[in-house]
Design an enzyme around this catalytic site. Structure first.
Site: not given
Length: 246
Positions: A62, A126
């Protein structure tokens, strides 16, 4: 495929600081927002492919999210009298033509024509970075701004949370991080976390807490038998603990 042309498919690893981008995916049309993919494909235009080069991104991030190493596949079709680019030449050419200093192509590999960067990934990792001990968010060290979530506490210290899976739901890592932080701050009790988990709510309707995008990094995307196995991710500045001076 154009007549008399030869197509070659490549897997490329690339990194970026996401602060200036509306995410990794390309933004089409006349909008002022731009994605990392826009710059990659603009650089690829200079490769003189017979047909336009499109990047198929492995892992979407994002706006404001960073990547130590994301991946994508692309096809390059050269004239029949020209050999395919070597992975090394492709990496150098893309970096030469990239017009944004916050994007860098790390490495490229030649892959079969059926290879798919998103579907073939076997693992994604992540990294979420927290800074505790900031009296105010603007007191975080200048080279850490927009690269961690600053939380108030007594002494400046950095924390790294790692999450690995084959795939993730939308904003899943940021929601999990927000829950951990809320528990640590006493804003959520274990029974409430249990209720959130038992709700089996993939869109987060029962868990509205979402950690800021700027603390999240895509660390790595792994493929069976492929990937820069000898390349270590860049060390983050905060892997050395900072301490405040009072």
């Amino acid at each position: 495929m154009g007549a008399g042309s030869v197509r070659a498919r490549y897997l490329v690893y690339f990194q970026y600081l996401g602060t200036d981008f509306n995410g990794v995916a390309a933004v089409r049309g006349v909008q002022r927002a731009v994605g990392v993919q826009n710059y990659l494909e603009e650089a690829a235009e200079r490769l003189n492919s017979v047909v336009p080069v499109k990047f198929t991104i492995s892992s979407r991030t994002d706006a404001g999210v960073h990547a130590l190493s994301n991946a994508a596949h692309l096809d390059i079709q050269r004239r029949s009298d020209l050999p395919p680019f070597s992975p090394e030449v492709l990496t150098e050419a893309l970096n030469t033509h990239l017009k944004h200093p916050a994007i860098r192509v790390l490495q490229a590999f030649r892959v079969p024509s059926h290879f798919h960067a998103r579907h073939a990934a076997i693992s994604r990792t992540y990294l979420y970075r927290l800074a505790t001990g900031c009296p105010r968010p603007d007191r975080v060290p200048v080279f850490e701004r927009n690269r961690c979530w600053a939380l108030q506490a007594e002494r400046l210290q950095f924390w790294s949370l790692e999450f690995e899976s084959q795939s993730f739901l939308y904003k899943q890592v940021r929601r999990m991080t927000a829950v951990l932080v809320a528990v640590g701050l006493g804003a959520l009790m274990p029974a409430q976390v249990k209720a959130i988990l038992e709700s089996q709510d993939p869109l987060g309707k029962h868990q509205s807490r979402v950690a800021p995008a700027h603390g999240l990094f895509l660390k790595s995307v792994l493929y069976e038998g492929l990937g820069p196995t000898s390349m270590q991710p860049p060390r983050m500045p905060s892997e050395t603990q900072y301490r405040s001076h009072r």
